[in-house]
Design a protein around this motif. Structure first.
Motif, PDB file in Angstrom:
ATOM      1  N   PRO A  62      -8.703  15.238  13.485  1.00  0.00           N
ATOM      2  CA  PRO A  62     -10.100  15.412  13.087  1.00  0.00           C
ATOM      3  C   PRO A  62     -11.074  14.983  14.182  1.00  0.00           C
ATOM      4  O   PRO A  62     -12.141  15.596  14.337  1.00  0.00           O
ATOM      5  N   LYS A  63     -10.700  13.962  14.950  1.00  0.00           N
ATOM      6  CA  LYS A  63     -11.568  13.511  16.037  1.00  0.00           C
ATOM      7  C   LYS A  63     -11.726  14.596  17.093  1.00  0.00           C
ATOM      8  O   LYS A  63     -12.839  14.867  17.557  1.00  0.00           O
ATOM      9  N   LYS A  64     -10.611  15.240  17.478  1.00  0.00           N
ATOM     10  CA  LYS A  64     -10.702  16.289  18.507  1.00  0.00           C
ATOM     11  C   LYS A  64     -11.506  17.474  17.996  1.00  0.00           C
ATOM     12  O   LYS A  64     -12.256  18.100  18.758  1.00  0.00           O
ATOM     13  N   LEU A  65     -11.382  17.808  16.720  1.00  0.00           N
ATOM     14  CA  LEU A  65     -12.198  18.880  16.160  1.00  0.00           C
ATOM     15  C   LEU A  65     -13.677  18.543  16.252  1.00  0.00           C
ATOM     16  O   LEU A  65     -14.515  19.406  16.553  1.00  0.00           O
ATOM     17  N   MET A  66     -14.007  17.274  16.013  1.00  0.00           N
ATOM     18  CA  MET A  66     -15.411  16.862  16.117  1.00  0.00           C
ATOM     19  C   MET A  66     -15.867  16.828  17.577  1.00  0.00           C
ATOM     20  O   MET A  66     -17.048  17.064  17.863  1.00  0.00           O
ATOM     21  N   VAL A  67     -14.959  16.521  18.493  1.00  0.00           N
ATOM     22  CA  VAL A  67     -15.289  16.612  19.921  1.00  0.00           C
ATOM     23  C   VAL A  67     -15.684  18.047  20.254  1.00  0.00           C
ATOM     24  O   VAL A  67     -16.710  18.293  20.905  1.00  0.00           O
ATOM     25  N   TYR A  68     -14.865  19.009  19.811  1.00  0.00           N
ATOM     26  CA  TYR A  68     -15.200  20.413  20.050  1.00  0.00           C
ATOM     27  C   TYR A  68     -16.577  20.752  19.482  1.00  0.00           C
ATOM     28  O   TYR A  68     -17.404  21.386  20.136  1.00  0.00           O
ATOM     29  N   GLY A  69     -16.798  20.320  18.237  1.00  0.00           N
ATOM     30  CA  GLY A  69     -18.067  20.625  17.585  1.00  0.00           C
ATOM     31  C   GLY A  69     -19.258  20.041  18.311  1.00  0.00           C
ATOM     32  O   GLY A  69     -20.325  20.663  18.392  1.00  0.00           O
ATOM     33  N   SER A  70     -19.093  18.849  18.876  1.00  0.00           N
ATOM     34  CA  SER A  70     -20.209  18.163  19.534  1.00  0.00           C
ATOM     35  C   SER A  70     -20.579  18.788  20.868  1.00  0.00           C
ATOM     36  O   SER A  70     -21.677  18.571  21.369  1.00  0.00           O
ATOM     37  N   LYS A  71     -19.676  19.569  21.450  1.00  0.00           N
ATOM     38  CA  LYS A  71     -19.934  20.130  22.785  1.00  0.00           C
ATOM     39  C   LYS A  71     -20.829  21.361  22.749  1.00  0.00           C
ATOM     40  O   LYS A  71     -21.361  21.769  23.791  1.00  0.00           O
ATOM     41  N   PHE A  72     -21.010  21.939  21.574  1.00  0.00           N
ATOM     42  CA  PHE A  72     -21.826  23.149  21.519  1.00  0.00           C
ATOM     43  C   PHE A  72     -23.274  22.876  21.908  1.00  0.00           C
ATOM     44  O   PHE A  72     -23.929  23.729  22.516  1.00  0.00           O
ATOM     45  N   SER A  73     -23.794  21.714  21.584  1.00  0.00           N
ATOM     46  CA  SER A  73     -25.183  21.414  21.950  1.00  0.00           C
ATOM     47  C   SER A  73     -25.356  21.445  23.460  1.00  0.00           C
ATOM     48  O   SER A  73     -26.380  21.927  23.972  1.00  0.00           O
ATOM     49  N   HIS A  74     -24.348  20.973  24.196  1.00  0.00           N
ATOM     50  CA  HIS A  74     -24.413  21.007  25.654  1.00  0.00           C
ATOM     51  C   HIS A  74     -24.254  22.437  26.170  1.00  0.00           C
ATOM     52  O   HIS A  74     -24.920  22.837  27.131  1.00  0.00           O
ATOM     53  N   LEU A  75     -23.380  23.203  25.527  1.00  0.00           N
ATOM     54  CA  LEU A  75     -23.151  24.588  25.961  1.00  0.00           C
ATOM     55  C   LEU A  75     -24.408  25.432  25.779  1.00  0.00           C
ATOM     56  O   LEU A  75     -24.726  26.274  26.628  1.00  0.00           O
ATOM     57  N   PHE A  76     -25.120  25.217  24.669  1.00  0.00           N
ATOM     58  CA  PHE A  76     -26.354  25.960  24.450  1.00  0.00           C
ATOM     59  C   PHE A  76     -27.355  25.692  25.577  1.00  0.00           C
ATOM     60  O   PHE A  76     -28.037  26.601  26.059  1.00  0.00           O
ATOM     61  N   GLU A  77     -27.441  24.433  25.996  1.00  0.00           N
ATOM     62  CA  GLU A  77     -28.357  24.069  27.077  1.00  0.00           C
ATOM     63  C   GLU A  77     -27.874  24.627  28.414  1.00  0.00           C
ATOM     64  O   GLU A  77     -28.673  25.143  29.211  1.00  0.00           O
ATOM     65  N   ASP A  78     -26.573  24.550  28.652  1.00  0.00           N
ATOM     66  CA  ASP A  78     -26.025  25.031  29.922  1.00  0.00           C
ATOM     67  C   ASP A  78     -26.201  26.533  30.087  1.00  0.00           C
ATOM     68  O   ASP A  78     -26.354  27.043  31.207  1.00  0.00           O
ATOM     69  N   ALA A  79     -26.182  27.259  28.967  1.00  0.00           N
ATOM     70  CA  ALA A  79     -26.254  28.721  29.024  1.00  0.00           C
ATOM     71  C   ALA A  79     -27.541  29.212  29.667  1.00  0.00           C
ATOM     72  O   ALA A  79     -27.572  30.287  30.281  1.00  0.00           O
TER      73      ALA A  79
END
Length: 461
Positions: free
Chosen positions: A49-66
């Motif tokens: 569950p922790k790794k799934l939440m890690v994946y989920g938390s990275k989208f905010s950075h990806l949106f900015e990086d895009a």
């Protein structure tokens, strides 16, 4: 004397599951007791569950990086309830999958907590503490794992542990995290990425004590760049629940009394073997205490306790507390006791990862460990720090660190360390090379894949 089972396993976590299925494959009559969900800490309230939440938390950075790659800015909003529901659905699916694997292997699953009545007899207890059944076994394996601990601080009962993190009904707006280990660091990155304001309290100067200094520094600096409010050299003196439902934290930082308010406090200061209620004294099982005061089950190299027929594997022995280690120990135990294939494990060059942001991974000796073991003059360090190609267009000041610790005379690679995206994936492959005794010349002779971050390990000069 006849017994109900050839093997009875206490705890259906990683080690217990691996041992029970392997023992059953050799024809043993096996039962396993678990009063919680099947899967243990890793599947239910840890790695998965922790790794799934890690994946989920990275989208905010990806949106900015895009944006740096030509995409229009995105106004995204997290649905916390949906994330938690999705994570727990996957946890439940995996738990059910493990139950089906036990059935296929011919292992009997008993949905109770188990405790010793005497060296060969176990009482099966329900959640209300009532004994539902008594069973006997020729051999017993203890695989109960570990549990989060809390310090003796006034009001610490108002904090939660990693066990409750995946069950929070609402996302905290402001959160404090206590501790400097990998669990605290990982949740700091997760919650910050999901939009929570995070204050991370450290007792020392850096997180991840015991890792290579470059990993400690690299992760610490990355946490600051990502906006986490890291407060080093802090001693928590008390927590108090306010009338509005906030938690007031009192602490001392470099001798100065301070306080702050948050919605939630995560206590991640460490873990210890989960031995409470096992009745080990009734079985005469000896315990050991390490220099940090952690009490664990004492075992030999074949996982045998002082009782000839009682064994223990995984975190309850407090050796190397990693899921793959518990699995390997469980299988080695079963091979030895039921497969007529006696074997032990090597605990050298075990790779490990911290799914922090930035990610970190390591295998082998740190620079400090190598110099302490061989002498500073006999160790050579190869290191590079650079901005990864991905961030050449995002504008972020991210940094990757790659490092090899090498014995000077033989050029034997003693350790490999990395901070940066995909560190765990890269170090996993390098761990094979270290396990095989690779030298720096072997790394140099390996053709690079360009352009990648991983190629830096074979081009270090």
């Amino acid at each position: 004397m006849s017994y109900d089972y050839d093997l009875f396993v206490i705890g259906a976590g990683s080690g217990g599951l691996a041992a029970s299925k392997r023992a059953a494959s050799y024809g043993a009559k096996v039962a396993i007791a678990e009063g919680d969900k099947v899967g243990g800490t890793c599947v239910i309230r840890g790695c998965v569950p922790k790794k799934l939440m890690v994946y989920g938390s990275k989208f905010s950075h990806l949106f900015e990086d895009a944006v740096g790659y030509g995409w229009r800015p995105v106004e995204a909003k997290l649905n916390w309830e949906r994330l938690i529901q999705a994570v727990n659905q996957e946890v439940n699916r995996l738990s059910e999958l493990h139950i089906s694997y036990l059935a296929k292997a011919g292992v009997e699953l008993l949905p109770f907590f188990a405790r010793f009545a005497d060296p060969h007899t176990l009482e099966l207890v329900d959640r209300q503490g009532q004994v539902q059944q008594r069973v006997t076994a020729a051999k017993i394996l203890i695989a109960v794992g570990g549990e989060a601990i809390k310090p003796n601080v006034p009001g610490i009962e108002h904090s939660i542990t990693s066990r409750e993190m995946f069950l929070l009904p609402k996302q905290p707006k402001r959160m404090a995290i206590l501790g400097g280990g990998y669990i605290s660091v990982e949740f700091a990155g997760i919650m910050q990425g999901l939009g929570t304001e995070v204050i991370h309290f450290l007792r020392g100067d850096r997180p991840l004590r015991g890792f290579d200094q470059d990993i400690q520094d690299g992760v610490y600096e990355g946490m600051l760049r990502h906006g986490i409010d890291v407060r080093p050299q802090c001693q928590i003196t008390g927590l108090k629940l306010t009338k509005k439902g906030n938690i007031r934290i009192r602490y001392e930082q470099q001798g100065q009394a301070c306080e702050t308010k948050v919605d939630t406090v995560l206590c991640a200061v460490g873990r210890a073997p989960n031995l409470q209620g096992l009745g080990l004294d009734r079985a005469g099982v000896h315990l050991s205490t390490n220099s940090q005061g952690i009490v664990a089950i004492a075992v030999d190299e074949y996982y045998r306790t002082n009782q000839e027929h009682i064994f223990a594997v995984g975190d309850c022995t407090n050796r190397v507390n990693l899921t793959p280690v518990a699995i390997a120990e469980g299988r080695a135990f079963a091979d030895t006791q039921f497969g007529n294939l006696p074997r032990t494990l090597s605990y050298e060059n075990i790779p490990s990862a911290v799914f922090s942001q930035p990610e970190a991974a390591s295998v082998g000796l740190s620079e400090a460990q190598a110099k302490a073991k061989l002498g500073e003059e006999n160790v050579k360090i190869y290191r590079a720090a650079f901005r990864p190609m991905y961030h050449s267009l995002t504008g972020r000041a991210e940094k990757v660190i790659v490092k090899l610790v090498v014995e000077k005379n033989t050029e034997w690679v003693l350790g490999a360390h990395m901070v940066g995206d995909n560190a765990a994936e890269i170090i996993q492959g390098i761990a094979i090379a270290l396990k095989m005794g690779a030298t720096k010349k072997d790394f140099d002779a390996t053709m690079a894949i360009h352009p990648t971050t991983a190629e830096e390990f074979v081009t270090l000069r």
